[in-house]
Design a protein around this motif. Structure first.
Motif, PDB file in Angstrom:
ATOM      1  N   GLY A  56       0.822  -1.203   0.000  1.00  0.00           N
ATOM      2  CA  GLY A  56       0.000   0.000   0.000  1.00  0.00           C
ATOM      3  C   GLY A  56       0.859   1.257   0.000  1.00  0.00           C
ATOM      4  O   GLY A  56       1.999   1.251   0.461  1.00  0.00           O
ATOM      5  N   CYS A  65      -4.543   0.848  -1.041  1.00  0.00           N
ATOM      6  CA  CYS A  65      -4.125  -0.554  -1.031  1.00  0.00           C
ATOM      7  C   CYS A  65      -4.168  -1.136  -2.436  1.00  0.00           C
ATOM      8  O   CYS A  65      -4.813  -0.607  -3.347  1.00  0.00           O
ATOM      9  CB  CYS A  65      -5.031  -1.374  -0.112  1.00  0.00           C
ATOM     10  SG  CYS A  65      -5.202  -0.700   1.562  1.00  0.00           S
ATOM     11  N   CYS A  74      -4.011  -1.497   5.084  1.00  0.00           N
ATOM     12  CA  CYS A  74      -3.871  -2.568   4.087  1.00  0.00           C
ATOM     13  C   CYS A  74      -3.415  -3.869   4.735  1.00  0.00           C
ATOM     14  O   CYS A  74      -2.512  -4.560   4.237  1.00  0.00           O
ATOM     15  CB  CYS A  74      -2.878  -2.165   2.994  1.00  0.00           C
ATOM     16  SG  CYS A  74      -3.269  -0.594   2.188  1.00  0.00           S
TER      17      CYS A  74
END
Length: 781
Positions: A56, A65, A74
């Motif tokens: 991410g 993400c 994420c």
């Protein structure tokens, strides 16, 4: 006496080496302290950037993400693990997507190399991530053969739609021809007159979403083949958006919402919220049939408010994650962020032309890299197959959002123009400035010395050495005084965007750059003179090879004339051809020069990792310099082994050559061959600690290269030492007449004078480009 003289020389060498070592260590410690201080001051942002996990990226205060992860950092899995079904194997599949099988169709089939089956990863009604049973495709079918079956859609729509979905699963392999065929097939599946099955149409939505993952280049080429297929697909999807009742269909790159209206006087509000990734989220859309007006919040990405008017029993909305189906001939996109497009259409026999449509957009882009300059409210004109502004105007009544107001319904978008927020570097640090200043002074003195003392040395100017010093001198001057882009002084803080409602013109491109022809010229000159410097390094090696290795053979005829053409002509050809090719390929761009140079500094553009092989930086600089350095290092090794450090017992001269002379001779050749530039390759090591050490060493050796040439090729000559001793003796005599010196300082001064007089000069066989002996014998200068 001789042992005392040798001791004095060693003491002087030890003092000089100690001073240089102390200076290097001091500068290194100082630079390390500055780096640590900067690192501590920047520790908070760097820690914040590490909050995003699993690939991410931190953007505008939140994590963006990848498709396989979600959540604030994420960290929440959004995929199905590796699996097998029947005889097929599947890798990890993101939720909401079909994954291709690792097994592909065999060679000799129409669909050779493409996956044999696909499998859907989805979230059940209980929130569990599950895998659907695999769907096997036909290796005897491809998108072209499916296109030929369009007339059979009425009876075979489900099988055709399913096969099209399987064939477009791996979007990275889709060519322009594949995209054209796929859009033609799906466009006809949505066509009401074809009466395709409802299930076939829902599968076709997945196919369109998968197509939108194909590359931008493939879409541009597909539009050149058949842009009508794109328009047909867009129109048919608009019509399809009326047929779902109040149902919503959301795929990663497309969402369709149908609305059934019972109260025609109400406003309809459709909203799309931001998700944890750049793709559309199944829970990210909402509808409000009784809205009073626009009501976006911080998580709203776009909203559209329809005031249907009379005789309207429903409406439909289509959201496109990107603009790839809308290939404009007037607006060029170069940035990598996507622009969502919203379609609002009313289901009425006679659509009210005075309908009111209000929209707000909150586009996702990296505010740390781009500054929004202006935007235009546009719609897609199916007649011109391009963006148009008729009936639309800007509306900034909603703070923090880009607002638009139109008097008709169709596909809407905002075309934005950004100014890239370039990170202009700080001026050269003290170490670089001192090194460059010493090099400039040393190179200028070396050129003057070679020209002025040619009669005293009873020979002509050493052309190769003067040419090398001239090229290096001009490069250093341009580097110190011209490498900074003057646009740095024009940089302003974030300003209010152009919100004039009457100024709703379609921009030419999505990024706005301030042209700077002078910076382009500086970059071209730096390119030329640095290539020239390396070329003359190579020619110096070639000349020395002829003089020291092939001593019994004469130099080629017109040697100086030929190397002059090569030394000054070849770099000019390389630079000219490079600029010409870039201009020919990018002349339609308003800032074509940024394909050649950087904006941050006036130097060659550093390509992106995926474009490195095609970059002019590689072919016009890295490869030529690497070839020259390899040749120079090979010649350097040959000369060092066969000449400089070889003791011939039959020659008395080689017996008398001390180790100090051999070391100085080796350094002389290494400097003029540019061997120290190989340290630049060590700076590419992916380790910060190692890289910074080589950065210091590289900076020390290469910023002072001109000073090294001055010391090794001017200070160490007999002529310079003789003239320096005369000046020193004259100053000493004048000072003695003014004020007698005590006995101890006088002895020290005499000792220093004797040491200067006794500095060893190289044997004539070792003097690289020293004209006193070599050029007299060979007459090459």
């Amino acid at each position: 006496m001789r042992s005392c003289h040798s001791c004095n020389t060693r003491v002087l060498v030890a003092i000089v080496c100690g001073l240089l070592t102390g200076a290097v260590l001091g500068l290194g410690i100082w630079r390390m302290a500055v780096r640590i201080h900067r690192g501590m001051s920047a520790s908070v942002p760097s820690t914040t950037a590490q909050l995003c996990r699993n690939g991410g990226t931190r953007q505008n205060g939140r994590c963006i993400c990848t498709a396989e992860w979600k959540g604030l950092r994420c960290t929440i899995a959004n995929f199905c693990e590796n699996s097998t079904y029947m005889n097929f194997t599947f890798a990890r599949i993101p939720v909401g997507r079909y994954g291709p099988s690792l097994e592909t169709c065999p060679e000799g089939t129409l669909n050779a190399g493409n996956p044999q089956a696909t499998r859907l990863c989805y979230v059940s009604e209980y929130g569990e991530i599950k895998l659907q049973n695999a769907t096997e495709g036909k290796c005897s079918e491809n998108l072209k053969t499916l296109e030929m079956q369009i007339d059979n859609i009425t009876t075979e729509s489900t099988s055709i739609s399913t096969e099209a979905q399987i064939l477009t699963t791996d979007a990275g392999k889709l060519s322009a021809e594949n995209i054209v065929s796929a859009t033609r097939v799906t466009g006809q599946i949505f066509n009401r007159t074809r009466m395709a099955a409802d299930e076939a149409k829902k599968v076709a939505i997945t196919t369109v979403s998968q197509i939108l993952d194909a590359s931008e280049d493939a879409f541009q080429k597909a539009a050149e083949i058949d842009e009508d297929s794109f328009s047909t697909l867009i129109e048919q999807m608009e019509n399809y958006s009326f047929s779902l009742g109040d149902e919503t269909v959301v795929e990663p790159n497309i969402a369709i919402q149908s609305v059934v209206l019972s109260n025609t006087k109400s406003n309809v509000l459709f909203s799309v919220q931001k998700g944890s990734s750049d793709y559309l989220d199944s829970g990210g859309t909402s509808i409000n049939k009784m809205a009073d007006g626009l009501n976006p919040d911080v998580n709203t990405e776009l909203q559209i408010l329809l005031n249907p008017g009379a005789n309207v029993n429903g409406c439909g909305f289509v959201v496109y994650q990107n603009h790839k189906l809308f290939q404009s001939k007037t607006f060029t996109t170069t940035s990598d962020f996507s622009q969502k497009i919203i379609s609002g259409k009313m289901n009425a026999s006679d659509e009210d032309r005075n309908v009111s449509v209000e929209m707000v957009f909150n586009p996702t882009y990296d505010k740390g890299k781009f500054q929004l300059y202006s935007y235009a409210c546009v719609y897609w004109n199916f007649f011109t197959k391009d963006w148009d502004t008729h009936g639309c105007q800007k509306d900034l009544s909603t703070p923090g959002f880009l607002g638009c107001r139109c008097n008709h319904t169709t596909n809407f978008a905002v075309l934005m123009t950004f100014k890239k927020d370039y990170r202009y570097p700080e001026p050269l640090d003290v170490l670089s400035n001192i090194g460059c200043a010493l090099s400039i002074a040393g190179l200028a003195l070396t050129i003057i010395f070679q020209i002025v003392t040619r009669k005293i040395r009873k020979t002509s100017v050493t052309w190769v050495l003067v040419s090398l010093c001239t090229s290096m001198l001009i490069f250093n001057l341009l580097f110190v005084f011209g490498i900074e882009n003057s646009n740095k002084n024009l940089k302003t803080s974030n300003s209010t965007i152009n919100s004039n409602p009457d100024d709703n013109k379609i921009p030419v491109r999505d990024t706005l750059d301030t042209p700077n022809p002078s910076c382009t010229a500086i970059a071209a000159l730096l390119h030329y003179f640095l290539l020239g410097t390396f070329t003359w390094n190579g020619l110096s090696a070639t000349q020395l090879y002829f003089l020291l290795i092939r001593t019994m053979k004469p130099l080629p005829p017109h040697f100086i004339f030929i190397i002059s053409l090569v030394g000054w002509g070849v770099p000019a050809i390389v630079v000219g051809v490079t600029i010409g090719i870039i201009y020919a390929q990018s002349r339609n761009k308003s800032n074509w020069e940024l394909d050649y140079r950087q904006e941050e500094i006036c130097w060659l553009a550093i390509p992106k990792s995926n474009d490195f092989v095609k970059s002019p930086f590689l072919w016009s600089f890295i490869i030529p310099v690497t070839v020259i350095l390899i040749i120079n290092i090979a010649i350097f090794i040959v000369i060092t082994v066969k000449v400089l450090w070889k003791n011939n017992q039959n020659l008395t001269s080689t017996k008398k050559v001390s180790s100090l002379k051999k070391i100085l001779s080796t350094l002389s050749i290494a400097v003029v061959f540019g061997v120290t530039w190989i340290l630049a390759y060590a700076m590419l090591i992916n380790n910060d600690d190692i890289r910074i050490v080589f950065s210091y060493i590289f900076c020390l050796f290469n910023t002072t290269q001109g000073l090294q040439i001055f010391i090794l090729y001017t200070v160490r000559t007999k002529v310079f030492q003789s003239e320096a001793s005369k000046v020193l003796k004259s100053l000493s005599s004048s000072f003695d007449r003014v004020k007698p010196m005590p006995s101890i300082p006088m002895r020290l001064r005499v000792r220093m004078y004797n040491m200067l007089r006794s500095l060893p000069s190289l044997h004539e066989r070792f003097r690289l480009l020293e004209p006193s002996a070599v050029t007299e014998e060979t007459s090459v200068s």
